[in-house]
Design a protein around this motif. Sequence first.
Motif, PDB file in Angstrom:
ATOM      1  N   LYS A 192       0.854  -1.196   0.000  1.00 22.72           N
ATOM      2  CA  LYS A 192       0.000   0.000   0.000  1.00 22.72           C
ATOM      3  C   LYS A 192       0.886   1.240   0.000  1.00 22.72           C
ATOM      4  N   GLU A 193       0.397   2.319  -0.618  1.00 22.09           N
ATOM      5  CA  GLU A 193       1.140   3.580  -0.629  1.00 22.09           C
ATOM      6  C   GLU A 193       0.378   4.655   0.139  1.00 22.09           C
ATOM      7  N   LEU A 194       1.110   5.397   0.942  1.00 23.06           N
ATOM      8  CA  LEU A 194       0.544   6.464   1.770  1.00 23.06           C
ATOM      9  C   LEU A 194       1.110   7.796   1.286  1.00 23.06           C
ATOM     10  N   VAL A 195       0.279   8.828   1.252  1.00 22.65           N
ATOM     11  CA  VAL A 195       0.677  10.062   0.578  1.00 22.65           C
ATOM     12  C   VAL A 195       1.304  11.154   1.448  1.00 22.65           C
ATOM     13  N   SER A 196       1.210  11.049   2.757  1.00 23.50           N
ATOM     14  CA  SER A 196       1.757  12.118   3.595  1.00 23.50           C
ATOM     15  C   SER A 196       2.257  11.546   4.921  1.00 23.50           C
ATOM     16  N   HIS A 197       3.058  12.352   5.618  1.00 24.56           N
ATOM     17  CA  HIS A 197       3.523  11.928   6.944  1.00 24.56           C
ATOM     18  C   HIS A 197       2.336  11.725   7.876  1.00 24.56           C
ATOM     19  N   LYS A 198       1.360  12.600   7.768  1.00 29.77           N
ATOM     20  CA  LYS A 198       0.166  12.484   8.608  1.00 29.77           C
ATOM     21  C   LYS A 198      -0.543  11.154   8.345  1.00 29.77           C
ATOM     22  N   GLU A 199      -0.687  10.791   7.073  1.00 28.55           N
ATOM     23  CA  GLU A 199      -1.334   9.523   6.735  1.00 28.55           C
ATOM     24  C   GLU A 199      -0.510   8.332   7.222  1.00 28.55           C
ATOM     25  N   VAL A 200       0.814   8.424   7.127  1.00 30.53           N
ATOM     26  CA  VAL A 200       1.695   7.355   7.609  1.00 30.53           C
ATOM     27  C   VAL A 200       1.470   7.134   9.108  1.00 30.53           C
ATOM     28  N   LEU A 201       1.491   8.217   9.876  1.00 22.63           N
ATOM     29  CA  LEU A 201       1.321   8.100  11.326  1.00 22.63           C
ATOM     30  C   LEU A 201      -0.077   7.596  11.685  1.00 22.63           C
ATOM     31  N   SER A 202      -1.080   8.073  10.994  1.00 20.01           N
ATOM     32  CA  SER A 202      -2.449   7.622  11.243  1.00 20.01           C
ATOM     33  C   SER A 202      -2.604   6.138  10.921  1.00 20.01           C
ATOM     34  N   TRP A 203      -2.064   5.715   9.784  1.00 13.75           N
ATOM     35  CA  TRP A 203      -2.175   4.317   9.357  1.00 13.75           C
ATOM     36  C   TRP A 203      -1.486   3.376  10.347  1.00 13.75           C
ATOM     37  N   ILE A 204      -0.287   3.729  10.767  1.00 11.11           N
ATOM     38  CA  ILE A 204       0.465   2.820  11.653  1.00 11.11           C
ATOM     39  C   ILE A 204      -0.211   2.717  13.022  1.00 11.11           C
ATOM     40  N   LYS A 205      -0.842   3.789  13.485  1.00  8.26           N
ATOM     41  CA  LYS A 205      -1.536   3.765  14.777  1.00  8.26           C
ATOM     42  C   LYS A 205      -2.769   2.870  14.739  1.00  8.26           C
ATOM     43  N   THR A 206      -3.332   2.679  13.545  1.00  3.25           N
ATOM     44  CA  THR A 206      -4.555   1.881  13.427  1.00  3.25           C
ATOM     45  C   THR A 206      -4.309   0.506  12.784  1.00  3.25           C
ATOM     46  N   THR A 207      -3.046   0.168  12.553  1.00  3.86           N
ATOM     47  CA  THR A 207      -2.705  -1.110  11.912  1.00  3.86           C
ATOM     48  C   THR A 207      -1.711  -1.850  12.809  1.00  3.86           C
ATOM     49  N   PRO A 208      -2.218  -2.697  13.717  1.00  4.25           N
ATOM     50  CA  PRO A 208      -1.343  -3.356  14.690  1.00  4.25           C
ATOM     51  C   PRO A 208      -0.183  -4.162  14.094  1.00  4.25           C
ATOM     52  N   LEU A 209      -0.335  -4.723  12.904  1.00  3.83           N
ATOM     53  CA  LEU A 209       0.746  -5.501  12.293  1.00  3.83           C
ATOM     54  C   LEU A 209       1.440  -4.747  11.166  1.00  3.83           C
ATOM     55  N   GLY A 210       1.193  -3.441  11.099  1.00  3.27           N
ATOM     56  CA  GLY A 210       1.786  -2.616  10.053  1.00  3.27           C
ATOM     57  C   GLY A 210       3.241  -2.291  10.316  1.00  3.27           C
ATOM     58  N   ILE A 211       3.957  -2.035   9.236  1.00  2.00           N
ATOM     59  CA  ILE A 211       5.340  -1.566   9.306  1.00  2.00           C
ATOM     60  C   ILE A 211       5.541  -0.589   8.157  1.00  2.00           C
ATOM     61  N   THR A 212       6.166   0.524   8.448  1.00  2.00           N
ATOM     62  CA  THR A 212       6.445   1.526   7.439  1.00  2.00           C
ATOM     63  C   THR A 212       7.667   2.325   7.877  1.00  2.00           C
ATOM     64  N   TYR A 213       7.901   3.439   7.238  1.00  2.53           N
ATOM     65  CA  TYR A 213       9.070   4.267   7.534  1.00  2.53           C
ATOM     66  C   TYR A 213       8.670   5.730   7.428  1.00  2.53           C
ATOM     67  N   ILE A 214       9.455   6.559   8.085  1.00  2.56           N
ATOM     68  CA  ILE A 214       9.175   7.994   8.083  1.00  2.56           C
ATOM     69  C   ILE A 214      10.459   8.736   8.424  1.00  2.56           C
ATOM     70  N   ASP A 215      10.558   9.959   7.977  1.00  6.39           N
ATOM     71  CA  ASP A 215      11.652  10.838   8.370  1.00  6.39           C
ATOM     72  C   ASP A 215      11.730  10.786   9.903  1.00  6.39           C
ATOM     73  N   LYS A 216      12.887  10.495  10.429  1.00  9.57           N
ATOM     74  CA  LYS A 216      13.033  10.301  11.882  1.00  9.57           C
ATOM     75  C   LYS A 216      12.529  11.491  12.687  1.00  9.57           C
ATOM     76  N   THR A 217      12.665  12.686  12.145  1.00  8.63           N
ATOM     77  CA  THR A 217      12.220  13.871  12.882  1.00  8.63           C
ATOM     78  C   THR A 217      10.698  13.961  12.959  1.00  8.63           C
ATOM     79  N   LYS A 218       9.991  13.197  12.142  1.00  4.31           N
ATOM     80  CA  LYS A 218       8.518  13.212  12.141  1.00  4.31           C
ATOM     81  C   LYS A 218       7.916  12.128  13.042  1.00  4.31           C
ATOM     82  N   ALA A 219       8.734  11.168  13.465  1.00  9.01           N
ATOM     83  CA  ALA A 219       8.237  10.110  14.354  1.00  9.01           C
ATOM     84  C   ALA A 219       7.928  10.717  15.717  1.00  9.01           C
TER      85      ALA A 219
END
Length: 146
Positions: free
Chosen positions: A103-130
């Motif tokens: 799956k592809e996510l379009v923004s940092h906000k979407e990445v953070l939202s998706w990972i919070k609601t997907t218990p078995l999810g794994i993704t990546y983000i700019d470290k300063t945005k985590a």
Amino acid sequence: MFKTLRTLFTLIVIAVCSKAHADLAIIVHPEYQGGELTKEMVKELFLEEKLDFPSGHKAIPANHASGSPDREAFFEYVLEMSETRHKRYWARKVSVGKKGAPKELVSHKEVLSWIKTTPLGITYIDKTKADDSVKVLLTVTVFDDL
């Protein structure tokens, strides 16, 4: 003379900043208990060479959308392939009956939202945005091309 030096300094700063990338954080759901991961294990999960976390639970990877600086850094430093090579890789997998790319996510906000609601999810983000709403499993150092 001072004006020339100031202009030169400004150009150098712009050039350096345009090449700068932040380190990447490999992130999972905050309650993840699937075990430690190495960079090679992350690569295998995102290329579906392996489907499960070390705990045996099925991993659900997600990429950033094409053109994202985080995606470009992840492809270079973790997957070790270009965008074009990645597309060919998944086209071959699909041609032999495998499912498509993550799956592809379009923004940092979407990445953070998706990972919070997907218990078995794994993704990546700019470290300063985590933030504290996710668990950082691994940090990948991204070198500048200076």
